[in-house]
Design a protein around this motif. Structure first.
Motif, PDB file in Angstrom:
ATOM      1  N   LEU A  71      -2.898  11.792  -1.902  1.00 52.80           N
ATOM      2  CA  LEU A  71      -3.984  11.196  -1.124  1.00 52.80           C
ATOM      3  C   LEU A  71      -5.330  11.238  -1.831  1.00 52.80           C
ATOM      4  O   LEU A  71      -6.217  10.418  -1.534  1.00 52.80           O
ATOM      5  CB  LEU A  71      -4.126  11.912   0.218  1.00 52.80           C
ATOM      6  N   SER A 124     -12.564   6.700  -1.145  1.00 51.78           N
ATOM      7  CA  SER A 124     -13.144   5.509  -0.515  1.00 51.78           C
ATOM      8  C   SER A 124     -14.186   5.914   0.517  1.00 51.78           C
ATOM      9  O   SER A 124     -13.971   6.820   1.331  1.00 51.78           O
ATOM     10  CB  SER A 124     -12.035   4.688   0.159  1.00 51.78           C
ATOM     11  N   LEU A 141      -7.140   8.147  -2.910  1.00 53.44           N
ATOM     12  CA  LEU A 141      -7.402   7.243  -1.786  1.00 53.44           C
ATOM     13  C   LEU A 141      -8.612   7.692  -0.985  1.00 53.44           C
ATOM     14  O   LEU A 141      -9.380   6.870  -0.470  1.00 53.44           O
ATOM     15  CB  LEU A 141      -6.190   7.193  -0.858  1.00 53.44           C
ATOM     16  N   ALA A 198       0.037   7.987   5.038  1.00 51.07           N
ATOM     17  CA  ALA A 198      -0.518   7.850   3.682  1.00 51.07           C
ATOM     18  C   ALA A 198      -0.679   6.379   3.322  1.00 51.07           C
ATOM     19  O   ALA A 198      -1.712   5.971   2.757  1.00 51.07           O
ATOM     20  CB  ALA A 198       0.393   8.557   2.677  1.00 51.07           C
ATOM     21  N   ASP A 199       0.318   5.565   3.639  1.00 53.42           N
ATOM     22  CA  ASP A 199       0.244   4.138   3.327  1.00 53.42           C
ATOM     23  C   ASP A 199      -0.864   3.452   4.126  1.00 53.42           C
ATOM     24  O   ASP A 199      -1.594   2.596   3.603  1.00 53.42           O
ATOM     25  CB  ASP A 199       1.591   3.478   3.622  1.00 53.42           C
ATOM     26  N   ASN A 250       0.812  -1.221   0.000  1.00 52.13           N
ATOM     27  CA  ASN A 250       0.000   0.000   0.000  1.00 52.13           C
ATOM     28  C   ASN A 250       0.844   1.268   0.000  1.00 52.13           C
ATOM     29  O   ASN A 250       0.323   2.352   0.266  1.00 52.13           O
ATOM     30  CB  ASN A 250      -0.934   0.020   1.212  1.00 52.13           C
ATOM     31  N   SER A 302      -4.161   4.303   2.591  1.00 52.00           N
ATOM     32  CA  SER A 302      -4.389   3.479   1.403  1.00 52.00           C
ATOM     33  C   SER A 302      -4.965   2.129   1.793  1.00 52.00           C
ATOM     34  O   SER A 302      -5.923   1.626   1.174  1.00 52.00           O
ATOM     35  CB  SER A 302      -3.066   3.304   0.650  1.00 52.00           C
ATOM     36  N   TRP A 303      -4.411   1.549   2.841  1.00 49.87           N
ATOM     37  CA  TRP A 303      -4.893   0.240   3.305  1.00 49.87           C
ATOM     38  C   TRP A 303      -6.275   0.357   3.944  1.00 49.87           C
ATOM     39  O   TRP A 303      -7.165  -0.450   3.668  1.00 49.87           O
ATOM     40  CB  TRP A 303      -3.886  -0.312   4.313  1.00 49.87           C
ATOM     41  N   VAL A 343       2.230   4.518  -1.040  1.00 46.85           N
ATOM     42  CA  VAL A 343       1.731   5.542  -1.964  1.00 46.85           C
ATOM     43  C   VAL A 343       2.892   5.970  -2.839  1.00 46.85           C
ATOM     44  O   VAL A 343       3.815   6.672  -2.399  1.00 46.85           O
ATOM     45  CB  VAL A 343       1.133   6.728  -1.181  1.00 46.85           C
ATOM     46  N   GLY A 396      -8.528   2.483   3.238  1.00 44.06           N
ATOM     47  CA  GLY A 396      -9.497   2.762   2.175  1.00 44.06           C
ATOM     48  C   GLY A 396      -9.969   1.530   1.444  1.00 44.06           C
ATOM     49  O   GLY A 396     -11.070   1.518   0.881  1.00 44.06           O
ATOM     50  N   GLU A 397      -9.163   0.465   1.463  1.00 44.62           N
ATOM     51  CA  GLU A 397      -9.548  -0.770   0.778  1.00 44.62           C
ATOM     52  C   GLU A 397     -10.673  -1.504   1.500  1.00 44.62           C
ATOM     53  O   GLU A 397     -11.245  -2.455   0.958  1.00 44.62           O
ATOM     54  CB  GLU A 397      -8.334  -1.701   0.668  1.00 44.62           C
TER      55      GLU A 397
END
Length: 438
Positions: A67, A73, A70, A120-121, A48, A124-125, A50, A127-128
């Motif tokens: 961002l 989501s 992302l 940020a990473d 994840n 990303s995770w 970014v 948001g999944e």
């Protein structure tokens, strides 16, 4: 603008929250680190990452552009919470709907960006979650409400400097709340009343963990809540969470975890958060070899934060041993980057002098140009790189010297450009050159 002339109003981000109380100290041996925290953390950091943010220096515009995709989501809620001195937007991002609120803020010092990348990473995770199930993520979302305020000091980040646009260290503005950034942080805290807080920073990358120890990768602290420096319930809970983080990180960066100075600072946010009833952990990213942009420490931050969130969500932090935290080696003195030992310094017109010279790179991780730090007897100085030159002679370039009325001085702080030669004569055999343009 004076604080009395305007009140910063932050909407209640999450509605009415049931904040968990502080836990009791654990007694006995620490529970083994759960495999998810290390291995899953590594995977999340790798899968994840970014990609738009690859170096530790980036601007507010760079970060929020990265961002933007992302944050579409539905698993993430974005709330404007204020603006910086120069008018850059400050936003809180929320994941989860659980009863325990956890608040993380980063980069209140504009040149301390490692955790901002890690957030940020993690976003990303998180948001999944809209389209896929993950046991750890689902558990965090169900039991916690995680609020992130990344890049609190975007004006400082613009110049990659510690202070904000008017030269104030935001982390020393908790009493006066003179800056827009400090008022925003305090208002968000008061709005969401978090049970746990994470104050995310970068420390001096040259810091050693003990006298003669290794360079510190991560320093942890459960800040003191008052000058008494005791452990009431709030701070005790923070200590146990920090113990869990150490337990996990010792498997990732063994011997590179230390404890930050715990002297109470009435001007600092972490200490006051603790006194206000938020169990707060300071995470300071230091330095690792061959990690000039702190991308490895970015991964370590993801592992540390996920380990803490998991421990809070499950309540497992209560099973940690406080000694795991209190036994951490304390941040010790800083090393220097390079020291030249055993040689004699040659300044034109003066007899050679037997001295050592230490120098630091302008960027301790990226290296490049170095500047003179100290001259003299440096036998006790710890350096990452030692140039042993017994019986040789150091010849500084003219650019390192200051001349006045026929006399010359070697300037402390001068950009290093020197040659090490066999003799005191400028034309003697050259052994090595140090510094110069790169």
């Amino acid at each position: 603008m004076p604080l009395t002339s305007r009140r910063l109003v932050v909407p209640l981000l999450l509605g009415t929250l049931a904040c968990s109380g502080a836990s009791r100290s654990a007694i006995g041996r620490p529970a083994p680190a759960r495999p998810c925290c290390l291995e899953v953390g590594r995977r999340v950091a790798a899968d994840n990452r970014v990609a738009a943010i690859t170096a530790r220096r980036f601007t507010h515009a760079d970060y929020w552009a990265a961002l933007d995709p992302l944050l579409r989501s539905k698993a993430l809620r974005v709330t404007p919470v204020g603006t910086s001195t120069h008018g850059r937007a400050l936003r809180a991002i929320t994941f989860g709907t659980g009863p325990t609120t956890v608040f993380l803020w980063s980069q209140m010092h504009g040149d301390e960006s490692t955790a901002t990348m890690a957030l940020a990473d993690l976003l990303s995770w998180f948001g999944e979650a809209e389209g896929a199930h993950d046991a750890l993520r689902d558990q965090i979302g169900a039991r916690l409400t995680v609020v992130m305020l990344p890049m609190l000091n975007p004006d400082g980040a613009e110049l990659f400097q510690r202070e904000n646009a008017v030269g104030v260290d935001v982390n020393r503005d908790v009493r006066r709340l003179a800056t827009a950034e400090a008022r925003t942080l305090k208002a968000v805290r008061d709005s969401i009343k978090p049970a746990f807080g994470f104050n995310l920073h970068d420390q001096n990358a040259r810091t050693l963990g003990r006298p003669g120890g290794q360079r510190v990768g991560i320093a942890l602290l459960a800040p003191a809540a008052d000058a008494e420096n005791g452990f009431g319930p709030t701070r005790a809970a923070a200590r146990l969470v920090a113990a869990r983080i150490r337990t996990v990180l010792e498997r990732e960066i063994p011997g590179r975890v230390a404890r930050y100075d715990d002297a109470f600072n009435a001007r600092a946010f972490g200490d006051l958060f603790q006194s206000w009833g938020t169990s707060t952990v300071l995470i300071e990213s230091g330095g690792l070899a061959d990690d000039p942009d702190k991308q490895r420490l970015r991964t370590v931050n993801v592992i540390a934060i996920l380990s803490a969130l998991d421990a809070i969500a499950t309540g497992d932090y209560k099973n940690e041993d406080p000694a795991v935290y209190t036994s951490l080696p304390v941040n010790d003195r800083s090393a220097v980057d390079v020291v030249v030992t055993g040689a004699s310094l040659v300044i034109p017109g003066q007899p050679p002098v037997r001295v050592d010279i230490s120098m630091n790179y302008e960027d301790p991780l990226r290296k490049g140009r170095a500047r003179v730090r100290e001259i003299g007897d440096l036998d006790d100085v710890v350096a990452f790189d030692t140039v042993a030159a017994p019986g040789l002679f150091i010849h500084p370039a003219e650019s390192m010297l200051t001349e006045q009325r026929g006399f010359r001085w070697l300037r402390l702080g001068a950009a290093v450009q020197l040659s090490i030669r066999r003799g005191p004569e400028p034309g003697s055999a050259l052994v090595r050159e140090i510094g110069g343009s790169r």
